[in-house]
Enzyme design. Sequence first.
Site, PDB file in Angstrom:
ATOM      1  N   ASP A  11       0.858  -1.187   0.000  1.00 36.09           N
ATOM      2  CA  ASP A  11       0.000   0.000   0.000  1.00 36.09           C
ATOM      3  C   ASP A  11       0.892   1.235   0.000  1.00 36.09           C
ATOM      4  O   ASP A  11       1.748   1.388   0.882  1.00 36.09           O
ATOM      5  CB  ASP A  11      -0.907   0.017   1.234  1.00 36.09           C
ATOM      6  CG  ASP A  11      -1.996  -1.046   1.167  1.00 36.09           C
ATOM      7  OD1 ASP A  11      -2.070  -1.742   0.141  1.00 36.09           O
ATOM      8  OD2 ASP A  11      -2.757  -1.167   2.142  1.00 36.09           O
ATOM      9  N   ASP A 132     -15.216  -3.037  -1.452  1.00 33.52           N
ATOM     10  CA  ASP A 132     -14.793  -2.777  -0.078  1.00 33.52           C
ATOM     11  C   ASP A 132     -16.039  -2.457   0.732  1.00 33.52           C
ATOM     12  O   ASP A 132     -16.746  -1.490   0.423  1.00 33.52           O
ATOM     13  CB  ASP A 132     -13.823  -1.597  -0.031  1.00 33.52           C
ATOM     14  CG  ASP A 132     -12.658  -1.772  -1.009  1.00 33.52           C
ATOM     15  OD1 ASP A 132     -12.236  -2.921  -1.197  1.00 33.52           O
ATOM     16  OD2 ASP A 132     -12.196  -0.769  -1.569  1.00 33.52           O
TER      17      ASP A 132
END
Length: 253
Positions: A11, A132
């Site tokens: 990330d 998500d």
Amino acid sequence: MTHVILFPAIDLKEGRCVRLVQGDMAQAIVFSDDPAAQAATFAAQGFSWLHVVDLDGAFAGAPMNAAAVDAILAAVAIPVQLGGGIREMRTVEGWLGKGVSRVIIGTAAVRDPAFVREAARRFPGKIAVGIDAKDGKVAVEGWAKTSTVTADELGRRFEDAGVAAIIYTDIARDGVLKGLNIPMTLALAQAVSIPVIASGGLASIADIHRLLEPDCALLAGAITGRALYDGRIDPREALAAIRRAEQARGAGA
């Protein structure tokens, strides 16, 4: 049985490799100042794919960590799937042209389903949808907002679109090492024919073994982040467990 892939996560925030807690940018833990070196380490450990997210891009709606992604692509030969800020066709084209193997479309999948369909038509096998969810509802714009759409609803919208995979993340579990949300992920996998990859909460080798149980045969893999960086998961042990399970299934077929 789907071939199970374990994706190590990188990330990116401000050019560095970080992990967030439940998607909170204010709770970013820096694990490496050199994402390309981290990517090379994962490749050397035997991982067959990388999962990369441009966190700044997810919030901005456009790529923000291009230099770091370019460096990762130059550092490894294994395929890379990339998400974060991919909301225009030119962005899809740009990343695929640079060597990204699969792009993940998240927010735009909710706001502009036609964009996903067109991208999947133009680039077969190269488009994934990121779903998500918070409390079963799909979150958008770097998880800063929640929509009224459920994960199952969104997945079914792309049933016939040619999407290569769905990455399902349980936001409540992301970065907190509580274990994968197997029931919710399986429910989505049962609702669609698209391969589903589990994300959020993977905490230990026990989660890997759970993923390899017969009732999880619909799942295409899982993404591991913090547990890998914290040393809670030994890459060799995890990958060996997957190989053994697949060999056993092959022998029993």
